[in-house]
Design an enzyme around this catalytic site. Structure first.
Site, PDB file in Angstrom:
ATOM      1  N   GLU A   3       0.805  -1.233   0.000  1.00 41.19           N
ATOM      2  CA  GLU A   3       0.000   0.000   0.000  1.00 41.19           C
ATOM      3  C   GLU A   3       0.832   1.275   0.000  1.00 41.19           C
ATOM      4  O   GLU A   3       0.433   2.268   0.596  1.00 41.19           O
ATOM      5  CB  GLU A   3      -0.969   0.010   1.197  1.00 41.19           C
ATOM      6  CG  GLU A   3      -1.927  -1.156   1.199  1.00 41.19           C
ATOM      7  CD  GLU A   3      -3.156  -0.943   2.086  1.00 41.19           C
ATOM      8  OE1 GLU A   3      -3.178   0.028   2.859  1.00 41.19           O
ATOM      9  OE2 GLU A   3      -4.095  -1.749   1.980  1.00 41.19           O
ATOM     10  N   GLU A  43      -5.458  -9.136   1.458  1.00 41.94           N
ATOM     11  CA  GLU A  43      -6.251  -8.883   2.666  1.00 41.94           C
ATOM     12  C   GLU A  43      -7.701  -8.923   2.228  1.00 41.94           C
ATOM     13  O   GLU A  43      -8.054  -8.274   1.252  1.00 41.94           O
ATOM     14  CB  GLU A  43      -5.992  -7.471   3.247  1.00 41.94           C
ATOM     15  CG  GLU A  43      -4.632  -7.258   3.856  1.00 41.94           C
ATOM     16  CD  GLU A  43      -4.401  -5.816   4.380  1.00 41.94           C
ATOM     17  OE1 GLU A  43      -5.345  -4.990   4.348  1.00 41.94           O
ATOM     18  OE2 GLU A  43      -3.275  -5.546   4.807  1.00 41.94           O
TER      19      GLU A  43
END
Ligand SMILES: *[C@@H]1O[C@H](CO)[C@@H](O)[C@H](O)[C@H]1NC(C)=O
Ligand SMILES: *[C@@H]1O[C@H](CO)[C@@H](O)[C@H](O)[C@H]1NC(C)=O
Ligand SMILES: *[C@@H]1O[C@H](CO)[C@@H](O)[C@H](O)[C@H]1NC(C)=O
Ligand SMILES: *[C@@H]1O[C@H](CO)[C@@H](O)[C@H](O)[C@H]1NC(C)=O
Ligand SMILES: *[C@@H]1O[C@H](CO)[C@@H](O)[C@H](O)[C@H]1NC(C)=O
Ligand SMILES: *[C@@H]1O[C@H](CO)[C@@H](O)[C@H](O)[C@H]1NC(C)=O
Ligand SMILES: *[C@@H]1O[C@H](CO)[C@@H](O)[C@H](O)[C@H]1NC(C)=O
Length: 448
Positions: free
Chosen positions: A153, A255
């Site tokens: 990220e 995730e």
């Protein structure tokens, strides 16, 4: 005679150190290198202590040993760990995972040894690479290391898109290092935040261009779009399958597990993730996350040595058990082509040249890392490896001169968090390592 004695000794040795077959990539899928069967990730994200009490769960067999039986109870074959301490010995936990049939996907960064969104050019230095490579050294020999993430990220909104070339730089350098050290060709990838406006463009960028080393081998997508009793179409999974069709490397959910539901999470997405609707493009996923903390994404509550399973744990276990992998090869694609590079970015998409110290690291190997004590983000100013940002911005708002004044850094970070494209992005920031990174960046600047 001598030959057969050696052969016997080898056979005995091999039995004693029985290990999981490596997972290889063909086209856009993972395969068991011994059986040739397609491999779907059935995993959880695992970092007990989170970012507030950062702990390496694989450097201490009392921690991994406490939790591995629960991974087995869930029927998992993979865990992902976000940060490890590269000064510790991981052989015991890696063997215990191996014995349990579990692979590891490992992020190569620690909070203070990672690319900084606020000054990527400075944070991309040889001291940083030495930490990354020391972690690679520590884990490359295990056959149950499935892959490495070069970053998680890093790009988390429009404003941070200009850090993307650094993702490719770290992927490139890590792949070069793996080759230079003669390790198995372990996949190196990136774990992407779900920023709808950039989703495909960033994925394409990471998989484009004529520098093969700089292209990701696999893409993890952090995706919280299936909430509660959703469906393949309502959740938006169907659009993503369509969008990523033809993408030439494996994709999986690094995730998943939206918790914006009353009560416990039903994990009904499991049936979809391991269905033939998804399998041509996706190769399973990892639930965020094993350990309960204030963000309320946990499957178990941990108190010292004791583990209490929550309803989420039971639900996930039931769903995984009721859901087999697709039969055969799941209709994977061996013929995808690399993506076209974007042409509309307001900054240079060229990959930064490596710091001067890289060639020495490739030649001699890394010198051993500093674990969680490593602080490399500002190493451009006070060591010999200074490398200036190679991003040439065309708009002043994207300038990367190292003007780390309190006001500019603060306004950058404020802008970052307020311009998140989705509600969930704030939440991801709040629970991920990302938030910690941001805090550290701000703290450092104020201390200066
Ligand atoms: C931090 O993690 C360690 C290792 O698991 C544990 O022993 C310690 O109790 C934790 N500290 C806090 C404050 O939770
Ligand atoms: C790697 O594994 C092999 C076989 O298990 C072993 O002989 C060798 O010593 C290991 N190397 C390192 C650096 O751990
Ligand atoms: C898997 O990859 C390794 C190198 O990374 C290679 O040696 C091996 O032959 C591959 N196995 C298969 C079945 O492709
Ligand atoms: C590879 O791409 C870069 C950037 O687009 C370009 O500058 C370079 O000339 C290309 N190299 C080759 C060998 O095509
Ligand atoms: C479900 O559990 C049973 C009993 O433990 C086991 O035999 C079976 O393999 C499991 N199925 C899956 C898909 O994990
Ligand atoms: C900056 O803009 C100029 C003019 O629009 C263009 O020629 C140049 O390629 C751009 N530079 C980068 C690094 O994008
Ligand atoms: C991000 O950029 C895209 C296109 O470049 C634009 O459509 C979108 O509105 C932007 N989002 C934000 C939050 O600025």
């Amino acid at each position: 005679m001598k030959f057969s004695t050696l052969g016997l000794a080898f056979a005995i040795g091999a039995t004693a150190a029985a290990s999981l077959p490596a997972i290889n990539i063909t086209g856009n899928a993972f395969f068991n290198s011994e059986t040739g069967e397609r491999f779907y990730i059935r995993g959880v994200d695992y970092q007990p202590g989170g970012s507030s009490n950062l702990t390496d769960p694989l450097g201490d067999s009392t921690i991994c040993g406490r939790d591995i039986p629960y991974f087995e109870e869930l029927g998992l074959n993979t865990i992902r760990v976000y940060s490890v301490d590269n000064t510790l010995d991981h052989s015991e936990c890696m063997q215990m995972l191996d014995d349990a049939g579990i692979y590891l996907i490992l992020d190569l960064n620690t909070p203070d040894a990672s690319i900084s969104r606020y000054d990527p050019g400075c944070s991309y230095n040889a001291v940083y690479l030495n930490e990354v490579f020391s972690t690679v050294d520590e884990f490359s020999n295990y056959t149950n290391i499935l892959g490495f993430f070069a970053a998680n990220e890093l790009v988390n909104n429009n404003a941070s898109l200009d850090t993307a070339p650094y993702i490719k730089a770290v992927v490139r350098d890590t792949k070069k290092y793996i080759k230079a050290r003669g390790y198995r060709q372990i996949p190196v990838g990136y774990s992407a935040a779900d920023v709808s406006s950039l989703r495909k463009e960033l994925a394409d960028y990471l998989n484009c261009g004529n520098d093969t080393d700089a292209k990701i081998d696999m893409l993890g997508v952090n995706d919280y779009s299936w909430c509660g009793q959703s469906s393949f179409t309502t959740s938006g999974y169907s659009e993503k399958v369509e969008m990523y069709t033809g993408f030439s490397v494996p994709i999986f959910l690094s995730e998943y597990g939206c918790n914006q539901v009353p009560g416990s999470r039903p994990f009904t997405e499991v049936k979809s993730i391991y269905s033939t609707q998804m399998s041509p493009v996706f190769s399973g996923g990892l639930v965020y996350q094993y350990t309960e903390d204030s963000s309320k994404y946990g499957l178990v509550e941990i108190e010292g040595d004791s583990v209490e399973t929550l309803t989420d744990f039971e639900n996930l276990k039931d769903e995984l058990n009721l859901t087999s992998d697709p039969i055969g090869d799941g209709d994977y694609s061996a013929t995808g082509e690399e993506s076209a590079c974007p042409t509309d970015w307001a900054f240079s998409i060229n990959i930064p040249t490596a710091p001067d110290g890289l060639s020495k690291l490739l030649k001699n190997g890394a010198t051993g890392g500093n674990g969680f004590d490593a602080e490399t983000q500002n190493s451009c100013g006070d060591d010999a490896y200074y490398v200036s940002s190679t991003i040439t911005a065309n708009s002043s708002s994207m300038e990367h001169t190292s003007s780390s004044t309190a006001s500019s850094a603060h306004s950058t970070s404020t802008k970052s968090s307020s311009s998140s494209s989705k509600g969930i992005a704030d939440q991801l920031e709040a629970h991920g390592m990302t938030a910690l990174l941001a805090l550290i960046a701000i703290r450092k600047i104020y201390i200066k």
